[in-house]
Design a protein around this motif. Sequence first.
Motif, short mmCIF file in Angstrom:
data_model
loop_
_atom_site.label_atom_id
_atom_site.label_comp_id
_atom_site.label_asym_id
_atom_site.label_seq_id
_atom_site.Cartn_x
_atom_site.Cartn_y
_atom_site.Cartn_z
N ARG B 213 46.68 73.55 -17.58
CA ARG B 213 45.47 72.74 -18.34
C ARG B 213 43.89 73.31 -18.38
N GLU B 214 43.82 74.35 -17.44
CA GLU B 214 42.53 74.85 -17.23
C GLU B 214 41.89 75.33 -18.54
N VAL B 215 42.52 76.04 -19.47
CA VAL B 215 41.68 76.44 -20.56
C VAL B 215 41.55 75.27 -21.57
N GLU B 216 42.27 74.27 -21.70
CA GLU B 216 42.05 73.12 -22.48
C GLU B 216 41.13 72.20 -21.81
N ILE B 217 40.92 72.26 -20.63
CA ILE B 217 39.77 71.47 -19.98
C ILE B 217 38.30 72.10 -20.28
N LYS B 218 38.39 73.64 -20.30
CA LYS B 218 37.02 74.36 -20.56
C LYS B 218 36.60 73.91 -21.98
N GLN B 219 37.62 73.60 -22.85
CA GLN B 219 37.26 73.46 -24.15
C GLN B 219 36.32 72.03 -24.35
N LYS B 220 36.57 71.09 -23.68
CA LYS B 220 36.12 69.73 -23.44
C LYS B 220 34.48 69.87 -23.04
N MET B 231 37.53 68.96 -10.78
CA MET B 231 38.02 69.48 -9.74
C MET B 231 38.86 71.08 -10.24
N ILE B 232 39.83 70.63 -10.99
CA ILE B 232 40.66 71.75 -11.55
C ILE B 232 39.84 72.93 -11.87
N LEU B 233 38.65 72.86 -12.59
CA LEU B 233 37.72 73.89 -12.95
C LEU B 233 37.17 74.52 -11.77
N THR B 234 36.77 73.81 -10.74
CA THR B 234 36.35 74.47 -9.39
C THR B 234 37.44 75.40 -8.79
N MET B 235 38.74 74.86 -8.68
CA MET B 235 39.48 75.26 -7.59
C MET B 235 40.45 76.41 -8.20
N MET B 236 40.42 76.35 -9.65
CA MET B 236 41.39 77.37 -10.18
C MET B 236 40.85 78.99 -9.86
N PRO B 237 39.54 78.77 -10.36
CA PRO B 237 38.84 80.47 -9.98
C PRO B 237 38.96 80.72 -8.54
N ALA B 238 38.74 79.81 -7.77
CA ALA B 238 38.92 79.87 -6.49
C ALA B 238 40.12 80.60 -5.87
N PHE B 239 41.28 79.55 -6.30
CA PHE B 239 42.54 79.97 -6.13
C PHE B 239 42.68 81.40 -6.55
N ARG B 240 42.35 82.06 -7.65
CA ARG B 240 42.59 83.30 -8.09
C ARG B 240 41.76 84.25 -7.05
N THR B 241 40.54 84.03 -6.81
CA THR B 241 39.68 84.77 -5.85
C THR B 241 40.58 84.90 -4.77
N LEU B 242 40.79 83.91 -4.00
CA LEU B 242 41.45 83.92 -2.79
C LEU B 242 42.71 84.50 -2.67
N GLU B 243 43.67 84.43 -3.51
CA GLU B 243 45.07 85.07 -3.88
C GLU B 243 44.56 86.62 -3.81
N ALA B 244 43.83 86.99 -4.62
CA ALA B 244 43.57 88.21 -4.64
C ALA B 244 43.34 89.06 -3.12
N GLY B 245 42.77 88.08 -2.30
CA GLY B 245 42.57 88.80 -1.11
C GLY B 245 43.71 88.73 -0.25
N TYR B 246 44.71 87.93 -0.53
CA TYR B 246 45.80 88.04 0.09
C TYR B 246 47.19 88.79 -0.33
N LYS B 247 46.88 90.06 -0.41
CA LYS B 247 47.80 90.86 -1.27
C LYS B 247 48.92 91.06 -0.52
N TYR B 248 49.33 90.82 0.92
CA TYR B 248 50.40 90.75 1.75
C TYR B 248 51.13 89.88 1.74
#
Lengths: 58, 352
Positions: B213-220, B231-248
């Motif tokens: 839903r993230e893309v759809e929400i951004k268009q609103k 909350m979704i817009l706040t959390m999704m970028p955070a998720f991607r950033t943090l996920e990248a830090g957890y390569k293992y």
Amino acid sequence: MVQKKSDEEVFNELNKIMTEVVADQEDLRRTQTKYFSEFQGKVDSKKISNIKQEIEGL
Amino acid sequence: MSDMDIEKYRPDNGQRIENDVRKPDDPSQHVDGLAEKANAGFGNLTQLEQKLDKAVDLSATENPAEATIYESTLAERNRESIGQRLEAISTLAQLEPQAGPEALESINKVREIIIKDAVRLGANEEQIKAAWAGQVVEMGPNKEIEKAPNSAIRENPIGMVSPDADRVVDDEEKGRKMLSQVEEQKQQIESAMNQFEAKVKDLQNWFLDANRREVEIKQKPENMRTDEEKMILTMMPAFRTLEAGYKYDRDKMAKGLLGKLEYYQKVTGTSTFGEVNDQDKNFSLEMINKARATEPDGQENPFGASLIRLRSKQTPEGVGKEIQNNDFRPEVSVAAMIKYFTVKAQVRPIEY
């Protein structure tokens, strides 16, 4: 041809082998109990309690 | 373990001699007595090792380096025992051709027990096969066994009580009590973790849906977005950033983040930080102080940027006060929750 040993001689050998195995097991048990005692002191019960409380709070 | 097929360790595929014609009071019964003792010791040691493993696991969460040293020490001690068992198996192989049919049965029985014990200790198939073939298998230094404090037990005839016996019983009793306590603590943690895992599973669908839903929400328009969408817009970028830090370990990271999202939902609904302790607050502060708006590869880090905004406005004392005053700030809660859930999932803290 291999010379046969009497049953008594063989059992004495077996006896010796098993006595050594049992003794080593005892020694292992002591070593592990000692380590276990050391580890026990390192487990933070407060931390465990916190985890439980926090999870229950979800 | 009692169902173990020890025949696979036989080097020559020879036939085992089946023979049990012993008479009462036969000297082989002494061997049987010792064999039973060894078998019982084998079971006890297995249980003790399992408990010890759990204790090491628990302590490892607090001091991984120390746990590694202990594990290494125990592994070395096990190697010594493996060497002793292999030597015994090899001796049996040399004894076998010299034994009569009656004694062969006892040799087979003793060998079976020792092989099981060797396997439990970590001996591999090749080592056991070689020993069974009568070869000397090198396992490194194992002379320390000869200096073991219970050498008196070793020298005792069967059935005699060792001078150390009382002390052994005391040690075992203390060990059992400690095992019981740790087992109880372990169960508490497991129960709590099971609840957490169940909640994480329930949230997975929500997370996947939010990701779509993230893309759809951004268009609103911003003023049209619901609290959940914000909350979704706040959390999704955070998720991607943090996920990248957890390569293992992406799986563990995902679990931690999903838990964080759930907590976020709860917090947005209740605006309370009653569960966040000083450690979480300190970690929040550390996260905020280390935050950066741009990654080394030039990629923007919206989550880090939001933390920097927070840093520019508040003192460390202010962060704590805000939490205590229930004045909700997503950035603070996110940082606290990262600590909260990554600790639960036993993953490495995030480094900014």
